[in-house]
Design a protein around this motif. Structure first.
Motif, short mmCIF file in Angstrom:
data_model
loop_
_atom_site.label_atom_id
_atom_site.label_comp_id
_atom_site.label_asym_id
_atom_site.label_seq_id
_atom_site.Cartn_x
_atom_site.Cartn_y
_atom_site.Cartn_z
N VAL A 158 0.93 -1.06 -0.11
CA VAL A 158 -0.04 0.05 0.08
C VAL A 158 0.87 1.17 -0.13
O VAL A 158 1.70 1.29 1.01
CB VAL A 158 -0.84 -0.03 1.27
N ILE A 159 0.69 2.04 -1.07
CA ILE A 159 1.58 3.24 -0.99
C ILE A 159 0.74 4.53 -1.11
O ILE A 159 -0.18 4.53 -1.90
CB ILE A 159 2.37 3.09 -2.51
N GLY A 160 1.39 5.39 -0.50
CA GLY A 160 0.55 6.91 -0.34
C GLY A 160 0.54 7.49 0.74
O GLY A 160 1.64 7.45 1.64
N ASP A 161 -0.08 8.70 0.78
CA ASP A 161 0.12 9.67 1.97
C ASP A 161 -0.67 8.95 3.30
O ASP A 161 -0.54 9.59 4.34
CB ASP A 161 0.14 11.09 1.75
N PHE A 162 -1.45 8.03 2.97
CA PHE A 162 -2.43 7.56 3.88
C PHE A 162 -3.43 8.26 4.60
O PHE A 162 -4.07 8.15 5.67
CB PHE A 162 -1.40 6.82 4.98
N ASP A 163 -3.88 9.16 3.99
CA ASP A 163 -4.85 10.22 4.43
C ASP A 163 -6.29 9.68 4.24
O ASP A 163 -7.26 10.03 4.66
CB ASP A 163 -4.80 11.66 4.04
N SER A 164 -6.10 8.71 3.37
CA SER A 164 -7.57 8.04 2.88
C SER A 164 -7.54 6.62 3.22
O SER A 164 -8.51 5.78 2.71
CB SER A 164 -7.83 8.45 1.60
N LEU A 165 -6.60 6.20 3.95
CA LEU A 165 -6.59 4.50 4.40
C LEU A 165 -7.05 4.46 5.60
O LEU A 165 -6.59 4.99 6.69
CB LEU A 165 -5.24 4.03 4.40
N ASP A 166 -8.52 3.99 5.53
CA ASP A 166 -9.14 3.64 6.88
C ASP A 166 -8.61 2.64 7.84
O ASP A 166 -7.96 1.90 7.45
CB ASP A 166 -10.55 3.60 6.43
N ALA A 167 -8.77 2.58 9.11
CA ALA A 167 -8.29 2.23 9.93
C ALA A 167 -8.50 0.65 9.90
O ALA A 167 -7.99 -0.33 10.27
CB ALA A 167 -8.72 2.61 11.46
N GLU A 168 -9.63 0.41 9.69
CA GLU A 168 -10.30 -1.11 9.33
C GLU A 168 -9.48 -1.78 8.46
O GLU A 168 -8.97 -3.05 8.54
CB GLU A 168 -11.65 -1.25 8.97
N ALA A 169 -9.20 -1.14 7.24
CA ALA A 169 -8.49 -1.68 6.07
C ALA A 169 -6.98 -1.99 6.53
O ALA A 169 -6.33 -2.90 6.27
CB ALA A 169 -8.30 -0.91 5.05
N LYS A 170 -6.51 -0.88 7.13
CA LYS A 170 -5.17 -0.90 7.61
C LYS A 170 -4.84 -1.92 8.49
O LYS A 170 -3.62 -2.50 8.55
CB LYS A 170 -4.80 0.26 8.18
N ALA A 171 -5.92 -2.09 9.39
CA ALA A 171 -5.43 -3.30 10.47
C ALA A 171 -5.18 -4.57 9.76
O ALA A 171 -4.68 -5.55 10.36
CB ALA A 171 -6.61 -3.35 11.69
N LYS A 172 -5.86 -4.84 8.67
CA LYS A 172 -5.61 -6.14 8.24
C LYS A 172 -4.39 -6.31 7.35
O LYS A 172 -4.09 -7.31 6.91
CB LYS A 172 -6.85 -6.50 7.19
N ILE A 173 -3.65 -5.32 7.19
CA ILE A 173 -2.36 -5.33 6.21
C ILE A 173 -1.32 -5.49 7.11
O ILE A 173 -1.04 -4.52 7.89
CB ILE A 173 -2.50 -4.16 5.35
N PRO A 174 -0.51 -6.62 7.04
CA PRO A 174 0.84 -6.51 7.74
C PRO A 174 1.58 -5.23 7.51
O PRO A 174 1.62 -4.62 6.32
CB PRO A 174 1.55 -7.85 7.15
N SER A 175 2.09 -4.60 8.66
CA SER A 175 3.11 -3.55 8.70
C SER A 175 3.89 -3.26 7.74
O SER A 175 4.45 -2.19 7.21
CB SER A 175 3.57 -3.07 10.04
N GLU A 176 4.81 -4.45 7.22
CA GLU A 176 5.74 -4.42 6.44
C GLU A 176 5.32 -4.18 4.75
O GLU A 176 6.02 -4.10 3.90
CB GLU A 176 6.88 -5.74 6.36
N ARG A 177 4.04 -4.25 4.74
CA ARG A 177 3.26 -3.99 3.33
C ARG A 177 2.92 -2.49 3.18
O ARG A 177 2.48 -2.11 2.10
CB ARG A 177 2.28 -5.08 3.12
N LEU A 178 3.05 -1.63 4.49
CA LEU A 178 2.54 -0.46 4.32
C LEU A 178 3.90 0.68 3.86
O LEU A 178 4.90 0.50 4.60
CB LEU A 178 1.93 -0.10 5.79
N PHE A 179 3.66 1.45 2.95
CA PHE A 179 4.72 2.56 2.51
C PHE A 179 4.28 3.54 2.35
O PHE A 179 3.96 4.25 1.27
CB PHE A 179 5.35 1.66 1.12
#
Length: 235
Positions: free
Chosen positions: A60-81
């Protein structure tokens, strides 16, 4: 979670990559993209459509201003950029951070007009990338140096320039030879195929829109390596 500089590559693949945005994703778009790629990337809020359907993006790539908490919680932290700068859109951040022979994008057309214009602007600026965007009825891509379009006689072939650009064509009802396309001048809206269509462009800057039904053969055209690529544009 890794905070990256804006030019650091994140995902590389020798196969097509799927890219999802946070805009409208049609009822068939998700499966259409997933069945044609091996890696999937989300541009910020585009992660939601994937996680809601039980799919976890590779990045997941971006400034994360539209990544909701529910979706973020399902994604391993090492996949968040996260890329925190605000000088570019999430589509730009994602597109410049992947490397693939073909990128297939959904969730970027439809919805707000300003968002769509920003996406089309990015397609031109990231001229070295081969990215096909799904629309409701058509696919949109940046014309490479040369291409044979997989269209049938009677199909609509629309050409829209984002820069001053010239080129040559065969197989179009209204040939482009000798024309200068530019945003405030000559356009090629609703041209039609008479036979096999081939475009040869003198430089980057032309968007091509053809029927969505041509997606699979269009991907094969790009994967053939016969279209050439524009060089990376200097920042």
């Amino acid at each position: 979670m890794t905070n990256l500089s804006k030019f650091e590559p994140i995902v590389r693949s020798n196969d097509p990559i799927g890219l999802f945005g946070g805009g409208f994703v049609g009822p068939d778009d998700l499966n259409l993209v997933l069945s044609r790629v091996k890696s999937v990337v989300a541009a910020d809020g585009g992660a939601s459509v994937l996680t809601e359907s039980g799919h976890i993006p590779d990045a997941v790539i971006g400034d994360f201003d539209s990544l909701d908490a529910e979706a973020k919680a399902k994604i391993p932290s090492e996949r968040l950029f996260p890329i925190r700068e605000q000088d570019s859109t999430d589509f730009d951040k994602a597109l410049r951070s992947v490397q693939s022979p073909v990128i297939l994008g959904a969730g970027f057309l439809g919805g707000r007009l300003d968002h769509q214009l920003a996406v089309l602007n990015t397609l031109i600026r990231r001229q070295h990338q081969t990215c096909i965007l799904l629309g409701e009825d058509e696919v949109v891509f940046h014309a490479p140096p040369r291409i044979r379009l997989p269209v049938d006689p009677g199909d609509v072939v629309s050409l829209f320039s984002m820069r001053l650009v010239t080129g040559r064509s065969t197989g179009l009802e209204w040939p482009i030879d000798g024309l200068q396309f530019e945003p405030d001048g000559q356009m090629g809206t609703s041209n039609r195929a008479l036979a096999e269509v081939e475009l040869q462009m003198d430089g980057p800057g032309l968007l091509v829109m053809i029927p969505r039904a041509a997606l699979d053969p269009l991907m094969q055209v790009f994967l053939s390596g016969q279209t050439g690529r524009w060089p990376v544009r200097a920042e």
